[in-house]
Design an enzyme around this catalytic site. Sequence first.
Site, PDB file in Angstrom:
ATOM      1  N   HIS A   1      64.912   8.319  18.696  1.00  0.00           N
ATOM      2  CA  HIS A   1      66.103   8.633  17.893  1.00  0.00           C
ATOM      3  C   HIS A   1      67.310   8.743  18.835  1.00  0.00           C
ATOM      4  CE1 HIS A   1      68.578  10.591  14.812  1.00  0.00           C
ATOM      5  NE2 HIS A   1      68.803  11.573  15.663  1.00  0.00           N
TER       6      HIS A   1
ATOM      7  N   ASP B   1      75.066  17.561  14.691  1.00  0.00           N
ATOM      8  CA  ASP B   1      74.476  18.324  13.581  1.00  0.00           C
ATOM      9  C   ASP B   1      73.236  19.113  14.031  1.00  0.00           C
ATOM     10  OD1 ASP B   1      73.298  15.677  13.765  1.00  0.00           O
ATOM     11  OD2 ASP B   1      72.186  16.165  11.943  1.00  0.00           O
ATOM     12  N   HIS B   2      73.057  19.213  15.356  1.00  0.00           N
ATOM     13  CA  HIS B   2      72.001  20.065  15.915  1.00  0.00           C
ATOM     14  C   HIS B   2      72.547  21.021  16.979  1.00  0.00           C
ATOM     15  CE1 HIS B   2      68.740  17.758  13.939  1.00  0.00           C
ATOM     16  NE2 HIS B   2      69.758  16.909  13.843  1.00  0.00           N
TER      17      HIS B   2
ATOM     18  N   ASP C   1      64.989  15.412  14.923  1.00  0.00           N
ATOM     19  CA  ASP C   1      65.219  14.193  14.128  1.00  0.00           C
ATOM     20  C   ASP C   1      64.219  13.100  14.478  1.00  0.00           C
ATOM     21  OD1 ASP C   1      67.275  15.406  12.831  1.00  0.00           O
ATOM     22  OD2 ASP C   1      68.868  14.138  13.650  1.00  0.00           O
TER      23      ASP C   1
ATOM     24  N   HIS D   1      67.912  17.714  20.584  1.00  0.00           N
ATOM     25  CA  HIS D   1      68.700  16.577  21.078  1.00  0.00           C
ATOM     26  C   HIS D   1      70.174  16.884  20.893  1.00  0.00           C
ATOM     27  CE1 HIS D   1      68.391  15.713  16.795  1.00  0.00           C
ATOM     28  NE2 HIS D   1      69.243  14.720  16.879  1.00  0.00           N
TER      29      HIS D   1
ATOM     30  N   HIS E   1      65.830  18.246   9.287  1.00  0.00           N
ATOM     31  CA  HIS E   1      66.555  18.051   8.019  1.00  0.00           C
ATOM     32  C   HIS E   1      65.585  18.133   6.840  1.00  0.00           C
ATOM     33  CE1 HIS E   1      70.401  16.245   9.592  1.00  0.00           C
ATOM     34  NE2 HIS E   1      69.622  15.915  10.608  1.00  0.00           N
TER      35      HIS E   1
ATOM     36  N   HIS F   1      72.809  15.518  19.222  1.00  0.00           N
ATOM     37  CA  HIS F   1      73.671  15.212  18.062  1.00  0.00           C
ATOM     38  C   HIS F   1      74.380  16.468  17.533  1.00  0.00           C
ATOM     39  CE1 HIS F   1      71.659  11.114  16.960  1.00  0.00           C
ATOM     40  NE2 HIS F   1      72.629  10.990  17.839  1.00  0.00           N
TER      41      HIS F   1
END
Length: 237
Positions: free
Chosen positions: A116, A62-63, A135, A58, A173, A60
């Site tokens: 999400h 942090d990905h 996530d 996805h 995570h 975001h």
Amino acid sequence: MLKIHTVLCRAGTMDNYAYILIDEATGLSAVIDPSEPAPVIAECTKLGITPDYILNTHHHFDHTDGNLALKELYKAKVVANVNDSARIPGFDIGVEPGKTFALGQSIAQIIDVSAHTQGHILYYFAKDKALFTGDTLFNLCVGGLFEGSIDEMYTALQKIKALPDDVNFYPGHEYTIHAAAAAFHAAPQDTNLRNYLRRADEKLKQGQPVCPVTLGEEKNCNPYLKAETLDQLKKLI
Ligand code: ZN
Ligand code: FE
């Protein structure tokens, strides 16, 4: 055969996992969800590989924050949901939910789990019994509903529950310890959960990720997967 290497990124802050996948038959390789470039580059150097693809679950940051640096360094192609292409840095190749992506001879089914975020996908390598959940599914918990409804998360979880018990899942995570208290509170006497937590604790003490865990184990212990109806899930979220 698919070889999987787990790379901890944003250690101590967001504790993301990127994964390096190597299709042994062809030598083609990919990085899933590089949230930052440095730890991924270090691991690729150690392994002596130059990734051919970057796969995102996805959009975001942090990905995907490692996408552009890795793309430039390795000339890797960025692969993501065709329906979310505008939000993926460096997007090159669109995959469609319900279809597949081939990393050499390792074939991933693309599963839509919009909840999400809208457009979040899973990569499911059925033959290699590996599921990359981003996530959506974590150890003992699920991702927050940034763009979707509880109904959509329920639908997403039913898709995961339908997959075989012997599949290993790889989350985006390391959240096991954060999720442990709520899971334990929900089922304090549960032997499966106590064993799960003991094994998780041993792995973390040795500096190892808790993943992979089988979906069978997770279905027994994760309160969100254990919810059998939408109403039961609503009580948890
Ligand atoms: Zn996310
Ligand atoms: Fe994340």
